[in-house]
Design an enzyme around this catalytic site. Structure first.
Site, PDB file in Angstrom:
ATOM      1  N   LEU A  40     -42.343  10.147  -0.087  1.00 34.31           N
ATOM      2  CA  LEU A  40     -42.322  11.607  -0.252  1.00 34.31           C
ATOM      3  C   LEU A  40     -43.704  12.115  -0.675  1.00 34.31           C
ATOM      4  O   LEU A  40     -44.177  13.147  -0.177  1.00 34.31           O
ATOM      5  CB  LEU A  40     -41.273  12.007  -1.296  1.00 34.31           C
ATOM      6  N   ASP A  90     -25.079   6.382  -5.450  1.00 33.84           N
ATOM      7  CA  ASP A  90     -26.058   7.192  -6.200  1.00 33.84           C
ATOM      8  C   ASP A  90     -26.581   6.482  -7.446  1.00 33.84           C
ATOM      9  O   ASP A  90     -26.937   7.123  -8.426  1.00 33.84           O
ATOM     10  CB  ASP A  90     -25.474   8.574  -6.539  1.00 33.84           C
ATOM     11  N   GLU A 157     -29.721   8.206  -3.368  1.00 33.98           N
ATOM     12  CA  GLU A 157     -29.267   9.595  -3.200  1.00 33.98           C
ATOM     13  C   GLU A 157     -30.478  10.502  -3.388  1.00 33.98           C
ATOM     14  O   GLU A 157     -31.138  10.458  -4.426  1.00 33.98           O
ATOM     15  CB  GLU A 157     -28.185   9.961  -4.225  1.00 33.98           C
ATOM     16  N   ALA A 169     -29.138  24.899 -11.386  1.00 35.65           N
ATOM     17  CA  ALA A 169     -28.357  23.657 -11.557  1.00 35.65           C
ATOM     18  C   ALA A 169     -28.557  23.061 -12.950  1.00 35.65           C
ATOM     19  O   ALA A 169     -27.596  22.602 -13.571  1.00 35.65           O
ATOM     20  CB  ALA A 169     -28.732  22.640 -10.490  1.00 35.65           C
TER      21      ALA A 169
HETATM   22  P1  GTP Z   1     -20.167  12.346  -7.988  1.00 40.09           P
HETATM   23  O1  GTP Z   1     -19.120  11.398  -8.458  1.00 40.09           O
HETATM   24  O2  GTP Z   1     -20.608  13.326  -9.040  1.00 40.09           O
HETATM   25  O3  GTP Z   1     -21.337  11.630  -7.382  1.00 40.09           O
HETATM   26  O4  GTP Z   1     -19.484  13.200  -6.877  1.00 40.09           O
HETATM   27  P2  GTP Z   1     -19.724  13.231  -5.308  1.00 40.09           P
HETATM   28  O5  GTP Z   1     -20.048  11.886  -4.801  1.00 40.09           O
HETATM   29  O6  GTP Z   1     -18.615  14.022  -4.685  1.00 40.09           O
HETATM   30  O7  GTP Z   1     -21.086  13.993  -5.172  1.00 40.09           O
HETATM   31  P3  GTP Z   1     -21.464  15.518  -5.087  1.00 40.09           P
HETATM   32  O8  GTP Z   1     -22.162  15.664  -3.789  1.00 40.09           O
HETATM   33  O9  GTP Z   1     -20.336  16.449  -5.364  1.00 40.09           O
HETATM   34  O10 GTP Z   1     -22.483  15.707  -6.310  1.00 40.09           O
HETATM   35  C1  GTP Z   1     -23.381  14.735  -6.707  1.00 40.09           C
HETATM   36  C2  GTP Z   1     -24.394  15.315  -7.675  1.00 40.09           C
HETATM   37  O11 GTP Z   1     -24.762  16.656  -7.311  1.00 40.09           O
HETATM   38  C3  GTP Z   1     -23.936  15.436  -9.095  1.00 40.09           C
HETATM   39  O12 GTP Z   1     -24.089  14.248  -9.791  1.00 40.09           O
HETATM   40  C4  GTP Z   1     -24.879  16.536  -9.623  1.00 40.09           C
HETATM   41  O13 GTP Z   1     -26.191  16.024  -9.850  1.00 40.09           O
HETATM   42  C5  GTP Z   1     -24.963  17.466  -8.442  1.00 40.09           C
HETATM   43  N1  GTP Z   1     -23.933  18.525  -8.467  1.00 40.09           N
HETATM   44  C6  GTP Z   1     -22.840  18.624  -7.693  1.00 40.09           C
HETATM   45  N2  GTP Z   1     -22.122  19.716  -7.974  1.00 40.09           N
HETATM   46  C7  GTP Z   1     -22.765  20.347  -8.993  1.00 40.09           C
HETATM   47  C8  GTP Z   1     -22.512  21.557  -9.742  1.00 40.09           C
HETATM   48  O14 GTP Z   1     -21.539  22.271  -9.546  1.00 40.09           O
HETATM   49  N3  GTP Z   1     -23.415  21.862 -10.725  1.00 40.09           N
HETATM   50  C9  GTP Z   1     -24.520  21.108 -10.976  1.00 40.09           C
HETATM   51  N4  GTP Z   1     -25.341  21.503 -11.956  1.00 40.09           N
HETATM   52  N5  GTP Z   1     -24.779  19.973 -10.279  1.00 40.09           N
HETATM   53  C10 GTP Z   1     -23.921  19.598  -9.321  1.00 40.09           C
HETATM   54 MG    MG Z   2     -22.437  11.297  -5.661  1.00 40.48          MG
END
Ligand code: GTP
Ligand code: MG
Length: 221
Positions: A40, A90, A157, A169
């Site tokens: 990057l 992740d 990730e 966020a």
């Molecule tokens: P995880 O078990 O959290 O990894 O869930 P997932 O695999 O469904 O991943 P998702 O794409 O929903 O989100 C992964 C990451 O995105 C989280 O660990 C946060 O860093 C970020 N994230 C997702 N949703 C939110 C939110 O509503 N608010 C904030 N601040 N961060 C978020």
């Molecule tokens: Mg995730």
């Protein structure tokens, strides 16, 4: 350092051997973070050279702690084994904070078109924001890590977002833990409205930047 990490795992008593095994494997994820970060940084420098603009504002990295890994296994009803840990995508996390929305897609395209990077998953929370109002582009990529015993593909990730999306966020994340149950809905609504306003600012800033470049005679795609 490692001993200190082990001390924090009391909740997962009986899992000491697994945590030890993971810790001996952890350097592979650190290597993957370094690999992606270097790629990057090189892309950012090259872009600056040819376009007089740095798409990346800054990069943050994090390695998931054994405690969070154990919690994720529990949350997803996965067994406490190394095989299960390897399905978590992740463990290695790279957050790329960009200046403008266009920069997000430029960086994503440049990174994923590299021959040794494989794109496994893509989640566009900018085009489809989460219910909370959260916006970012999430990629799961795998990167080859060359070890003495051979090559390993390691998942990373990559969260790509603008400074404005990152501002929302990080504040929303810290506020979420402070909210009392009786006013959750109201707070969520207000935070969602903030996310909308911030998204509009991002679009406006992007537009201003494009207009300036156009008036300077640049061809803006
Ligand atoms: P995880 O078990 O959290 O990894 O869930 P997932 O695999 O469904 O991943 P998702 O794409 O929903 O989100 C992964 C990451 O995105 C989280 O660990 C946060 O860093 C970020 N994230 C997702 N949703 C939110 C939110 O509503 N608010 C904030 N601040 N961060 C978020
Ligand atoms: Mg995730």
């Amino acid at each position: 350092m490692k001993e200190k990490t082990m001390e924090n795992q009391f909740k997962f008593e009986g899992s000491e051997d697994l945590i030890k095994e993971f810790l001996s494997y952890q350097h592979i994820y650190s290597a993957a973070i370094k690999e992606v970060t270097t790629k990057l940084e090189i892309l950012d420098e090259e872009f600056k050279l040819f376009h007089e603009h740095n798409p990346i504002h800054h990069i943050e990295t994090r390695l998931k702690k054994p405690k969070s890994i154990m919690e994720k296994l529990e949350k997803n009803n996965l067994p406490e084994t190394m095989e299960a840990i390897r399905t978590i995508k992740d463990i290695a996390g790279v957050r790329v904070v960009c200046n403008y929305i266009d920069d997000i897609y430029i960086i994503a395209k440049l990174l994923t078109s590299q021959r040794d990077i494989f794109l496994e998953e893509e989640e566009d929370y900018i085009k489809n924001p989460k219910e909370s109002g959260y916006r970012s582009l999430h990629l799961i990529v795998t990167v080859p890590i060359f070890l003495s015993e051979g090559v390993k593909r390691v998942p990373v990730e990559v969260q790509i977002r603008t400074i404005a999306m990152d501002f929302w966020a990080s504040l929303e994340h810290s506020l979420r833990y402070k909210v009392k149950t009786d006013n959750t809905e109201e707070i969520s609504k207000r935070l969602n409205r903030c996310a909308e306003s911030i998204a509009n600012l991002d679009i406006e800033m992007q537009d201003i930047y494009r207009s300036i470049r156009e008036s300077n005679g640049e061809v803006v795609k």
